[in-house]
Enzyme design. Sequence first.
Site, PDB file in Angstrom:
ATOM      1  N   LYS A 128      50.402  19.494 -23.488  1.00  0.00           N
ATOM      2  CA  LYS A 128      50.577  19.546 -24.950  1.00  0.00           C
ATOM      3  C   LYS A 128      51.379  18.389 -25.542  1.00  0.00           C
ATOM      4  O   LYS A 128      50.950  17.781 -26.525  1.00  0.00           O
ATOM      5  CB  LYS A 128      51.288  20.848 -25.333  1.00  0.00           C
ATOM      6  CG  LYS A 128      50.445  22.062 -25.143  1.00  0.00           C
ATOM      7  CD  LYS A 128      51.148  23.316 -25.635  1.00  0.00           C
ATOM      8  CE  LYS A 128      50.543  24.527 -24.957  1.00  0.00           C
ATOM      9  NZ  LYS A 128      51.372  25.115 -23.923  1.00  0.00           N
ATOM     10  N   THR A 159      40.120  29.552 -25.705  1.00  0.00           N
ATOM     11  CA  THR A 159      39.383  29.873 -26.937  1.00  0.00           C
ATOM     12  C   THR A 159      39.076  28.555 -27.654  1.00  0.00           C
ATOM     13  O   THR A 159      39.999  27.802 -27.963  1.00  0.00           O
ATOM     14  CB  THR A 159      40.219  30.807 -27.840  1.00  0.00           C
ATOM     15  OG1 THR A 159      40.494  32.002 -27.115  1.00  0.00           O
ATOM     16  CG2 THR A 159      39.475  31.149 -29.114  1.00  0.00           C
ATOM     17  N   GLU A 212      58.151  33.045 -19.944  1.00  0.00           N
ATOM     18  CA  GLU A 212      58.872  32.342 -18.876  1.00  0.00           C
ATOM     19  C   GLU A 212      60.258  32.967 -18.714  1.00  0.00           C
ATOM     20  O   GLU A 212      60.783  33.565 -19.664  1.00  0.00           O
ATOM     21  CB  GLU A 212      59.066  30.870 -19.281  1.00  0.00           C
ATOM     22  CG  GLU A 212      57.801  30.096 -19.507  1.00  0.00           C
ATOM     23  CD  GLU A 212      57.090  29.780 -18.198  1.00  0.00           C
ATOM     24  OE1 GLU A 212      57.767  29.624 -17.176  1.00  0.00           O
ATOM     25  OE2 GLU A 212      55.850  29.720 -18.212  1.00  0.00           O
ATOM     26  N   ASP A 223      56.695  25.592 -28.829  1.00  0.00           N
ATOM     27  CA  ASP A 223      55.309  25.544 -28.343  1.00  0.00           C
ATOM     28  C   ASP A 223      54.336  25.531 -29.530  1.00  0.00           C
ATOM     29  O   ASP A 223      53.360  24.781 -29.546  1.00  0.00           O
ATOM     30  CB  ASP A 223      55.077  26.773 -27.448  1.00  0.00           C
ATOM     31  CG  ASP A 223      53.632  26.912 -27.029  1.00  0.00           C
ATOM     32  OD1 ASP A 223      53.216  26.182 -26.121  1.00  0.00           O
ATOM     33  OD2 ASP A 223      52.922  27.755 -27.622  1.00  0.00           O
ATOM     34  N   LYS A 227      51.560  22.683 -31.090  1.00  0.00           N
ATOM     35  CA  LYS A 227      50.159  22.957 -31.436  1.00  0.00           C
ATOM     36  C   LYS A 227      49.836  22.526 -32.870  1.00  0.00           C
ATOM     37  O   LYS A 227      48.746  22.018 -33.143  1.00  0.00           O
ATOM     38  CB  LYS A 227      49.863  24.446 -31.225  1.00  0.00           C
ATOM     39  CG  LYS A 227      49.880  24.809 -29.734  1.00  0.00           C
ATOM     40  CD  LYS A 227      49.918  26.296 -29.510  1.00  0.00           C
ATOM     41  CE  LYS A 227      49.928  26.623 -28.023  1.00  0.00           C
ATOM     42  NZ  LYS A 227      50.257  28.027 -27.745  1.00  0.00           N
ATOM     43  N   GLY A 328      47.632  32.449 -20.450  1.00  0.00           N
ATOM     44  CA  GLY A 328      47.230  32.645 -19.054  1.00  0.00           C
ATOM     45  C   GLY A 328      46.572  31.415 -18.484  1.00  0.00           C
ATOM     46  O   GLY A 328      45.809  30.742 -19.178  1.00  0.00           O
TER      47      GLY A 328
HETATM   48  N1  NAP Z   1      49.808  27.617 -17.630  1.00  0.00           N
HETATM   49  C1  NAP Z   1      49.248  27.851 -18.814  1.00  0.00           C
HETATM   50  O1  NAP Z   1      48.916  28.995 -19.156  1.00  0.00           O
HETATM   51  C2  NAP Z   1      48.989  26.722 -19.765  1.00  0.00           C
HETATM   52  C3  NAP Z   1      48.270  26.953 -20.955  1.00  0.00           C
HETATM   53  C4  NAP Z   1      47.966  25.881 -21.805  1.00  0.00           C
HETATM   54  C5  NAP Z   1      48.453  24.617 -21.502  1.00  0.00           C
HETATM   55  N2  NAP Z   1      49.197  24.433 -20.361  1.00  0.00           N
HETATM   56  C6  NAP Z   1      49.691  23.093 -20.090  1.00  0.00           C
HETATM   57  O2  NAP Z   1      49.027  22.561 -18.941  1.00  0.00           O
HETATM   58  C7  NAP Z   1      49.900  21.731 -18.201  1.00  0.00           C
HETATM   59  C8  NAP Z   1      49.979  22.230 -16.770  1.00  0.00           C
HETATM   60  O3  NAP Z   1      50.483  23.559 -16.775  1.00  0.00           O
HETATM   61  P1  NAP Z   1      50.813  24.314 -15.421  1.00  0.00           P
HETATM   62  O4  NAP Z   1      51.065  25.706 -15.793  1.00  0.00           O
HETATM   63  O5  NAP Z   1      49.800  23.972 -14.398  1.00  0.00           O
HETATM   64  O6  NAP Z   1      52.206  23.600 -15.018  1.00  0.00           O
HETATM   65  P2  NAP Z   1      52.872  23.581 -13.578  1.00  0.00           P
HETATM   66  O7  NAP Z   1      52.407  24.728 -12.760  1.00  0.00           O
HETATM   67  O8  NAP Z   1      54.339  23.370 -13.807  1.00  0.00           O
HETATM   68  O9  NAP Z   1      52.265  22.258 -12.894  1.00  0.00           O
HETATM   69  C9  NAP Z   1      52.607  20.989 -13.334  1.00  0.00           C
HETATM   70  C10 NAP Z   1      52.085  19.987 -12.325  1.00  0.00           C
HETATM   71  O10 NAP Z   1      52.406  18.680 -12.786  1.00  0.00           O
HETATM   72  C11 NAP Z   1      52.887  17.946 -11.664  1.00  0.00           C
HETATM   73  N3  NAP Z   1      53.680  16.802 -12.087  1.00  0.00           N
HETATM   74  C12 NAP Z   1      54.862  16.780 -12.739  1.00  0.00           C
HETATM   75  N4  NAP Z   1      55.286  15.510 -12.875  1.00  0.00           N
HETATM   76  C13 NAP Z   1      54.332  14.722 -12.299  1.00  0.00           C
HETATM   77  C14 NAP Z   1      54.202  13.332 -12.082  1.00  0.00           C
HETATM   78  N5  NAP Z   1      55.131  12.458 -12.490  1.00  0.00           N
HETATM   79  N6  NAP Z   1      53.104  12.877 -11.443  1.00  0.00           N
HETATM   80  C15 NAP Z   1      52.158  13.726 -11.003  1.00  0.00           C
HETATM   81  N7  NAP Z   1      52.233  15.063 -11.167  1.00  0.00           N
HETATM   82  C16 NAP Z   1      53.315  15.550 -11.801  1.00  0.00           C
HETATM   83  C17 NAP Z   1      53.680  18.948 -10.879  1.00  0.00           C
HETATM   84  O11 NAP Z   1      53.924  18.471  -9.566  1.00  0.00           O
HETATM   85  P3  NAP Z   1      54.657  19.392  -8.443  1.00  0.00           P
HETATM   86  O12 NAP Z   1      53.617  20.432  -8.068  1.00  0.00           O
HETATM   87  O13 NAP Z   1      54.954  18.447  -7.349  1.00  0.00           O
HETATM   88  O14 NAP Z   1      55.865  19.959  -9.135  1.00  0.00           O
HETATM   89  C18 NAP Z   1      52.715  20.130 -10.932  1.00  0.00           C
HETATM   90  O15 NAP Z   1      51.734  19.998  -9.940  1.00  0.00           O
HETATM   91  C19 NAP Z   1      51.253  21.793 -18.932  1.00  0.00           C
HETATM   92  O16 NAP Z   1      51.385  20.661 -19.753  1.00  0.00           O
HETATM   93  C20 NAP Z   1      51.170  23.055 -19.763  1.00  0.00           C
HETATM   94  O17 NAP Z   1      51.935  22.984 -20.944  1.00  0.00           O
HETATM   95  C21 NAP Z   1      49.445  25.435 -19.486  1.00  0.00           C
END
Ligand code: NAP
Length: 351
Positions: A128, A159, A212, A223, A227, A328
């Site tokens: 985001k 969505t 969280e 957040d 958006k 989710g």
């Molecule tokens: N989860 C949701 O429901 C949701 C919904 C909408 C949008 N999002 C967005 O989608 C994105 C990912 O969400 P998530 O839930 O998957 O987050 P997450 O579980 O915290 O995963 C983040 C990933 O980014 C990696 N990362 C961080 N710094 C990095 C770098 N310098 N180089 C390469 N990789 C790096 C982390 O590495 P490590 O594994 O080594 O820590 C991890 O693999 C976020 O921006 C979040 O806001 C998430």
Amino acid sequence: MSQLRVWLVGFGVVGRWVASALDAQGGQFAARYGRAVTVVGIGNARDGFSYDPNGLDLSAMLTAAARGRPISEQGGARVWPSAIEGLRATDADLLVEVTASPSAGGEPGLSHMREALQRRIPVVTSNKWPVALRGADLAALARRQGVAFRAESTVMSGTPVLSTLTEGLAGSVPLGLRGVLNATVNRILSQMADGLSYAEALAEAQRVGLAEPDPAADVEGHDTVAKVMILSALVFGRQLRREQVTCSGIAGITGEQARQAASDGGRLSHVATLAFSGPGGTGNVTARVQPQAVPADDLLARVDGATNALVCQASPVGEVTIIGPGAGPQLAGQGVLSDIIAVVRQHSGNS
Ligand SMILES: NC(=O)c1ccc[n+]([C@@H]2O[C@H](COP(=O)([O-])OP(=O)(O)OC[C@H]3O[C@@H](n4cnc5c(N)ncnc54)[C@H](OP(=O)(O)O)[C@@H]3O)[C@@H](O)[C@H]2O)c1
């Protein structure tokens, strides 16, 4: 048939969901969408960036990640200490950027996306803050380079909001929008209307994994601010600074206020508003995120629980409302997957 070669940067909850989906469905991509997909690079913060031009073994990397083992221990793959070094040294046809980049600066996501776009490589992201802070620039760079920049899951996750407003309503003039854009907060307010205190409703959202352990980004409204900034940048073409969005959270709301608003059929909602004094994102901006008593005859009053809604005014269409689930990882992953498929179709001339 040629392959669409994908870099996947970020291998957390969303990255792994996308990798599993591509592992399960990738074989059908060629028949369904006109081009096969191969993930050639995967990066995270801990293990750096692994690259194999013949395609990485997604199943092996998912298993390694699930066991807490380095994802870089794949035979045949070259490894760089960081994703940005790996991106600079290798080649692909699409960057899927799903790291979590903080609101202060939007890095490392912003650098990853710029690296790809400057090399005419399209970008799909769920990240985001880089889009909130620099979305108009990134979209303009993508346009100049003649490649796609897609961020469907940054607003309302799976969505389809951004594609509806920018593609489905292409040619219309967006005038303004309002909505309920954080499903966790909406669920907390619903439960408060049903009799729980703020602390009880928050604890319940944390228990079911919606909120969280540190809920500040949701309940303080940051957040939703992101958006609003993304919608302004990508739908109206107008980049906002964070301080242009007035924001108040829900932590000070009492159960009594939530029940009072619900007593006549309305409800208390955390409402995001974006309006401009001129058409198509011109003139003075009104951008705010705040708790608001919504009357019974307002569509937003019917948006209950972990659901999101967006009401957009556009000319000559009038009012378009999109309602759907907004929380989710599978929904965020679905939004990313739909963007990947859009790029695959574009590359195969099958759009
Ligand atoms: N989860 C949701 O429901 C949701 C919904 C909408 C949008 N999002 C967005 O989608 C994105 C990912 O969400 P998530 O839930 O998957 O987050 P997450 O579980 O915290 O995963 C983040 C990933 O980014 C990696 N990362 C961080 N710094 C990095 C770098 N310098 N180089 C390469 N990789 C790096 C982390 O590495 P490590 O594994 O080594 O820590 C991890 O693999 C976020 O921006 C979040 O806001 C998430």
